[in-house]
Design a protein around this motif. Structure first.
Motif, PDB file in Angstrom:
ATOM      1  N   LEU A  11       2.317   1.577  -3.528  1.00 53.34           N
ATOM      2  CA  LEU A  11       1.314   2.044  -4.485  1.00 53.34           C
ATOM      3  C   LEU A  11       1.005   3.530  -4.289  1.00 53.34           C
ATOM      4  O   LEU A  11       0.839   4.277  -5.265  1.00 53.34           O
ATOM      5  N   LYS A  12       0.938   3.956  -3.030  1.00 53.52           N
ATOM      6  CA  LYS A  12       0.697   5.376  -2.743  1.00 53.52           C
ATOM      7  C   LYS A  12       1.815   6.233  -3.323  1.00 53.52           C
ATOM      8  O   LYS A  12       1.573   7.313  -3.873  1.00 53.52           O
ATOM      9  N   TYR A  13       3.037   5.769  -3.225  1.00 54.25           N
ATOM     10  CA  TYR A  13       4.193   6.485  -3.772  1.00 54.25           C
ATOM     11  C   TYR A  13       4.023   6.686  -5.278  1.00 54.25           C
ATOM     12  O   TYR A  13       4.411   7.733  -5.818  1.00 54.25           O
ATOM     13  N   TYR A  14       3.447   5.684  -5.957  1.00 56.80           N
ATOM     14  CA  TYR A  14       3.242   5.764  -7.399  1.00 56.80           C
ATOM     15  C   TYR A  14       1.871   6.325  -7.774  1.00 56.80           C
ATOM     16  O   TYR A  14       1.509   6.313  -8.954  1.00 56.80           O
ATOM     17  N   ASN A  15       1.119   6.797  -6.767  1.00 60.64           N
ATOM     18  CA  ASN A  15      -0.236   7.319  -7.002  1.00 60.64           C
ATOM     19  C   ASN A  15      -1.137   6.271  -7.657  1.00 60.64           C
ATOM     20  O   ASN A  15      -1.903   6.563  -8.575  1.00 60.64           O
ATOM     21  N   LYS A  16      -1.020   5.052  -7.169  1.00 55.98           N
ATOM     22  CA  LYS A  16      -1.837   3.959  -7.669  1.00 55.98           C
ATOM     23  C   LYS A  16      -2.544   3.277  -6.508  1.00 55.98           C
ATOM     24  O   LYS A  16      -2.303   3.598  -5.331  1.00 55.98           O
ATOM     25  N   ASP A  17      -3.445   2.320  -6.837  1.00 54.08           N
ATOM     26  CA  ASP A  17      -4.130   1.572  -5.792  1.00 54.08           C
ATOM     27  C   ASP A  17      -4.194   0.098  -6.183  1.00 54.08           C
ATOM     28  O   ASP A  17      -3.549  -0.329  -7.152  1.00 54.08           O
ATOM     29  N   SER A  23      -4.365  -1.477  -9.670  1.00 54.32           N
ATOM     30  CA  SER A  23      -3.200  -1.486 -10.554  1.00 54.32           C
ATOM     31  C   SER A  23      -2.228  -2.615 -10.239  1.00 54.32           C
ATOM     32  O   SER A  23      -1.182  -2.729 -10.882  1.00 54.32           O
ATOM     33  N   GLU A  54       0.834  -1.209   0.000  1.00 57.79           N
ATOM     34  CA  GLU A  54       0.000   0.000   0.000  1.00 57.79           C
ATOM     35  C   GLU A  54       0.869   1.259   0.000  1.00 57.79           C
ATOM     36  O   GLU A  54       0.561   2.233  -0.696  1.00 57.79           O
TER      37      GLU A  54
END
Length: 261
Positions: free
Chosen positions: A193-199, A202, A190
């Protein structure tokens, strides 16, 4: 489904690696090629930096990796830790000061970033330093592994360590590892994913073990290995056609690419 828009995450042991703890030459070369083609492939593992970095480099990865069962999220390119939850020295001391435990333990391995430390040198003679951790450790560990004198002692070792409110012990054969009860691979993923602006939508995740179950359910596509236990397979969307000994993870990814991209 464009897989180049996804984060494709692999557990290592029992998944990407064969039973000798290393991926095959086929897996290395295929991952390198796929990364060159624009796929985002990363590692999500119970291993620490020192036991994962060679795989990362040989695959020419350029993503964050989730290590130590989610306690660390690390960027090897910039040497930046996005997340770093250490094992307190009090836990180390509670083990080495417990006479009953030490009678059953042959050696202890501690990993701190890129360095390894062995308590006795019986099982890990090539560590950076060997000796009493009170004298050798410069900081608190990222990971701590025990080698039991006999696999039959592991259940008793676990029963003692598992009295801790924060850390438990899981084992296989002679070897066992500590893990934080309050964090898991999912929390580490998590953060990544937050670092990559994803959830989770993805995320594609390949895993095989008990500590992969939560992620197999969380990912938009959870893929369990053919060699996974039956309970773990229940958490996955699909099962690979081949085991880790047969490069099952990377072969299934190639199959997905052929079908979708």
């Amino acid at each position: 489904m464009n897989l180049k828009e996804k984060i494709i995450a692999f557990d290592i042991d029992g998944t990407l690696a064969r039973n000798d703890t290393f991926p095959s030459a086929f897996t290395y070369e295929t991952i390198k090629r796929l990364i060159e083609e624009g796929y985002h492939i990363c590692l999500v593992t119970g291993r620490s930096i020192v036991s994962s970095i060679d795989i990362y480099k040989r695959c020419n990865m350029n993503t964050l990796c989730v290590l130590c069962n989610g306690a660390m999220v690390y960027d090897p390119i910039s040497d930046k830790k996005i997340r770093n939850i250490i094992i307190p020295m009090s836990i180390v001391e509670s083990v080495i000061n417990n006479r009953e435990l030490m009678e059953m333990i042959d050696d202890i391995l501690i990993e701190i970033d890129y360095q390894t430390y062995s308590l006795t040198g019986n099982c890990w003679p090539n560590c950076y330093k060997i000796g009493n951790f009170k004298d050798t450790l410069p900081a608190s560990p990222n990971a701590m592994v025990i080698m039991a004198k006999d696999p039959l002692l592991q259940n008793k070792i676990a029963s003692i360590i598992n009295k801790s409110e924060d850390y438990h012990y899981r084992y296989w054969n002679y070897m066992g590892e500590f893990y934080n009860l309050h964090f898991s691979k999912k929390e580490g993923v998590e953060a990544m994913l937050k670092y990559y602006n994803k959830d989770a939508s993805s995320l594609i995740f390949f895993g095989d073990g008990e500590n992969d179950r939560e992620l197999l359910s969380y990912a938009s596509m959870g893929i369990a290995m053919k060699n996974a236990d039956d309970e773990t397979k229940k958490y996955a969307n699909v099962i690979t056609d081949y085991s880790n000994e047969e490069d099952g993870a990377i072969k299934y990814l190639l199959k997905m690419i052929q079908e979708h991209d």
